[in-house]
Design a protein around this motif. Structure first.
Motif, PDB file in Angstrom:
ATOM      1  N   PRO A 180       0.457 -15.091  -9.509  1.00 31.36           N
ATOM      2  CA  PRO A 180       0.583 -13.628  -9.607  1.00 31.36           C
ATOM      3  C   PRO A 180      -0.515 -12.850  -8.888  1.00 31.36           C
ATOM      4  O   PRO A 180      -0.245 -11.843  -8.241  1.00 31.36           O
ATOM      5  CB  PRO A 180       0.562 -13.377 -11.117  1.00 31.36           C
ATOM      6  N   LYS A 181      -1.745 -13.295  -8.992  1.00 27.19           N
ATOM      7  CA  LYS A 181      -2.840 -12.571  -8.347  1.00 27.19           C
ATOM      8  C   LYS A 181      -2.827 -12.755  -6.836  1.00 27.19           C
ATOM      9  O   LYS A 181      -3.196 -11.832  -6.095  1.00 27.19           O
ATOM     10  CB  LYS A 181      -4.186 -12.990  -8.949  1.00 27.19           C
ATOM     11  N   PHE A 182      -2.436 -13.920  -6.363  1.00 20.44           N
ATOM     12  CA  PHE A 182      -2.291 -14.137  -4.922  1.00 20.44           C
ATOM     13  C   PHE A 182      -1.234 -13.193  -4.360  1.00 20.44           C
ATOM     14  O   PHE A 182      -1.450 -12.534  -3.333  1.00 20.44           O
ATOM     15  CB  PHE A 182      -1.905 -15.595  -4.664  1.00 20.44           C
ATOM     16  N   ILE A 183      -0.107 -13.122  -5.049  1.00 26.34           N
ATOM     17  CA  ILE A 183       0.963 -12.207  -4.631  1.00 26.34           C
ATOM     18  C   ILE A 183       0.479 -10.765  -4.688  1.00 26.34           C
ATOM     19  O   ILE A 183       0.691  -9.976  -3.753  1.00 26.34           O
ATOM     20  CB  ILE A 183       2.212 -12.397  -5.515  1.00 26.34           C
ATOM     21  N   GLU A 184      -0.193 -10.407  -5.763  1.00 25.57           N
ATOM     22  CA  GLU A 184      -0.671  -9.039  -5.928  1.00 25.57           C
ATOM     23  C   GLU A 184      -1.633  -8.638  -4.806  1.00 25.57           C
ATOM     24  O   GLU A 184      -1.623  -7.497  -4.337  1.00 25.57           O
ATOM     25  CB  GLU A 184      -1.365  -8.887  -7.282  1.00 25.57           C
ATOM     26  N   GLY A 185      -2.439  -9.599  -4.359  1.00 21.11           N
ATOM     27  CA  GLY A 185      -3.376  -9.304  -3.287  1.00 21.11           C
ATOM     28  C   GLY A 185      -2.687  -8.851  -2.015  1.00 21.11           C
ATOM     29  O   GLY A 185      -3.056  -7.840  -1.409  1.00 21.11           O
ATOM     30  N   PHE A 186      -1.646  -9.583  -1.603  1.00 21.91           N
ATOM     31  CA  PHE A 186      -0.908  -9.203  -0.399  1.00 21.91           C
ATOM     32  C   PHE A 186      -0.072  -7.941  -0.627  1.00 21.91           C
ATOM     33  O   PHE A 186       0.144  -7.157   0.298  1.00 21.91           O
ATOM     34  CB  PHE A 186      -0.032 -10.358   0.083  1.00 21.91           C
ATOM     35  N   VAL A 187       0.395  -7.753  -1.846  1.00 19.76           N
ATOM     36  CA  VAL A 187       1.145  -6.532  -2.157  1.00 19.76           C
ATOM     37  C   VAL A 187       0.243  -5.312  -1.977  1.00 19.76           C
ATOM     38  O   VAL A 187       0.631  -4.310  -1.363  1.00 19.76           O
ATOM     39  CB  VAL A 187       1.706  -6.586  -3.595  1.00 19.76           C
ATOM     40  N   GLN A 188      -0.965  -5.381  -2.504  1.00 20.22           N
ATOM     41  CA  GLN A 188      -1.898  -4.258  -2.372  1.00 20.22           C
ATOM     42  C   GLN A 188      -2.204  -3.956  -0.909  1.00 20.22           C
ATOM     43  O   GLN A 188      -2.249  -2.782  -0.497  1.00 20.22           O
ATOM     44  CB  GLN A 188      -3.190  -4.560  -3.133  1.00 20.22           C
ATOM     45  N   LEU A 189      -2.415  -5.008  -0.113  1.00 18.81           N
ATOM     46  CA  LEU A 189      -2.701  -4.804   1.307  1.00 18.81           C
ATOM     47  C   LEU A 189      -1.499  -4.184   2.015  1.00 18.81           C
ATOM     48  O   LEU A 189      -1.640  -3.273   2.837  1.00 18.81           O
ATOM     49  CB  LEU A 189      -3.064  -6.141   1.957  1.00 18.81           C
ATOM     50  N   GLY A 190      -0.296  -4.672   1.694  1.00 19.60           N
ATOM     51  CA  GLY A 190       0.912  -4.134   2.309  1.00 19.60           C
ATOM     52  C   GLY A 190       1.161  -2.688   1.938  1.00 19.60           C
ATOM     53  O   GLY A 190       1.537  -1.866   2.786  1.00 19.60           O
ATOM     54  N   GLN A 191       0.937  -2.363   0.675  1.00 17.95           N
ATOM     55  CA  GLN A 191       1.168  -0.987   0.210  1.00 17.95           C
ATOM     56  C   GLN A 191       0.264   0.004   0.930  1.00 17.95           C
ATOM     57  O   GLN A 191       0.650   1.151   1.158  1.00 17.95           O
ATOM     58  CB  GLN A 191       0.953  -0.911  -1.296  1.00 17.95           C
ATOM     59  N   LYS A 192      -0.928  -0.445   1.286  1.00 14.66           N
ATOM     60  CA  LYS A 192      -1.864   0.423   2.009  1.00 14.66           C
ATOM     61  C   LYS A 192      -1.245   0.898   3.332  1.00 14.66           C
ATOM     62  O   LYS A 192      -1.348   2.082   3.681  1.00 14.66           O
ATOM     63  CB  LYS A 192      -3.163  -0.343   2.270  1.00 14.66           C
ATOM     64  N   TYR A 193      -0.579  -0.010   4.039  1.00 11.26           N
ATOM     65  CA  TYR A 193       0.039   0.352   5.321  1.00 11.26           C
ATOM     66  C   TYR A 193       1.363   1.082   5.120  1.00 11.26           C
ATOM     67  O   TYR A 193       1.699   2.003   5.871  1.00 11.26           O
ATOM     68  CB  TYR A 193       0.243  -0.900   6.173  1.00 11.26           C
ATOM     69  N   MET A 194       2.109   0.682   4.102  1.00  9.10           N
ATOM     70  CA  MET A 194       3.404   1.317   3.845  1.00  9.10           C
ATOM     71  C   MET A 194       3.251   2.769   3.395  1.00  9.10           C
ATOM     72  O   MET A 194       4.166   3.574   3.569  1.00  9.10           O
ATOM     73  CB  MET A 194       4.162   0.504   2.795  1.00  9.10           C
TER      74      MET A 194
END
Length: 353
Positions: A180-194
């Motif tokens: 979950p935290k690994f996934i959350e890390g990339f989600v947070q990075l992606g949301q920054k650009y989105m």
């Protein structure tokens, strides 16, 4: 009648020993010079789990063709990657070593190692042996298990400790592609650009492998068909690298709210003429250009630290390919690097291993 002799209660005290944590990434040349790059390529590609052909053929291929001719070209690319801090992969590795040590505390000893080149796995393990540690946790920095990456780390560690008179308890982190935290890390990075751009399409590009390595890992000889076998993740394909990659994409897409038809899972960095797992990232990019797609946000979720395959291949070369195919806006999502949530992920993996 004599009174029974009362025995003192047995009190078991936890061993005062510390736990060694060996964090292992793939490796990087010591410098972007041609000799150092050639040395790195030879060690990396001579691994029988990386290029899984007979030793004689592998030796001739690496020493006769790849190392002499590829090293000068690769050295030029490494010079593009190199920063004032050296190789990003090693630079972030040492930061993670320091931050993980801080997060875990004095009951642990954290050492960074590279599967190829320095700091070596052997150096880290010998330090644990010198300290008399009775438990070691090995954390390969590869989210999805593959014989050529995680499996190679296992083999190297076991090859070193097999000659020790006292072999401590050793635990391996097999994979964490769905943590979950690994996934959350990339989600947070992606949301920054989105949040700052409305992207038309999303690419999830993973490091590729020869198809034969995937089929060799299918012990059932029935599941792996390179068709719809990776459309779901279950007990029968849980050890399949390709299935794990598709599962990572599904988890990221779900949390990022990306609709069907707006994303593609694909595979990069193929070498040679034998079939590698598909679809190929460069082919996907050309197809998107032909369809008139003008903007893409690209993730590389098989890498936890920026390196040649992320910064240069996805960030620069694929950007140029996309633009030549008619695209306008290409953005790479950086790796977790020294992100605090990556440290949290590692702490959780280690303490629940």
């Amino acid at each position: 009648m004599e009174s029974p002799v009362l025995q003192p209660p047995v009190v078991r005290v936890k061993s005062p020993g510390k736990t060694g944590i060996l964090i292992v990434n793939l490796g990087t040349p010591d410098s972007p010079s041609v000799p150092d790059v050639r040395k790195y390529l030879r060690e990396f590609l001579m691994d029988g789990r990386v290029i899984d052909i007979p030793l004689v053929q592998r030796t001739l291929l690496i020493n006769g063709i790849i190392a002499p001719f590829r090293a000068p070209k690769s050295a030029k690319v490494y010079k593009e990657l190199w920063t004032e801090n050296g190789s990003p992969l090693k630079y972030y590795g040492f930061i993670v070593e320091k931050e993980l040590q801080k997060a875990l505390g004095d009951d642990y000893v954290v050492k960074l190692a590279m599967r190829y080149q320095s700091p070596s796995i052997e150096t880290g393990l010998m330090e644990f042996q010198r300290l008399g540690l009775t438990e070691i946790v090995v954390v390969p920095f590869f989210p999805q298990y593959a014989s050529a990456s995680t499996g190679s780390v296992y083999e190297k560690v076991m090859d070193i400790v097999k000659d020790w008179q006292v072999i401590p308890s050793i635990r391996f982190i097999n994979r964490f592609h769905d943590h979950p935290k690994f996934i959350e890390g990339f989600v947070q990075l992606g949301q920054k650009y989105m949040a700052s751009y409305d992207y038309e399409h999303f690419i999830f590009s993973y490091h590729g492998l020869p198809e034969r390595q995937i089929t060799k890992g299918d012990v059932t000889h029935k599941v792996c068909q390179f068709g719809t076998c990776c459309d779901s993740y279950h007990a029968m394909n849980q050890h399949c690298y390709r299935a794990q990659c598709f599962d990572t994409t599904r988890l990221l897409v779900q949390q990022l709210g990306i609709p069907e038809g707006k994303y593609t899972t694909c595979f990069q960095s193929r070498l040679g003429r034998t079939p590698w797992i598909k679809p190929y990232t460069d082919d996907v990019i050309r197809e998107l250009g032909a369809k008139g797609v003008k903007s893409v946000l690209a993730f590389s979720p098989s890498f936890v630290a920026d390196c040649l395959e992320t910064t240069i291949e996805v960030g620069v070369e694929y950007k140029e390919l996309f633009e030549s195919a008619g695209g306008k806006h290409w953005q790479l999502v950086e790796s977790l690097n020294d992100n605090p949530i990556w440290i949290e992920t590692l702490v959780d993996l280690i303490k629940t291993a």
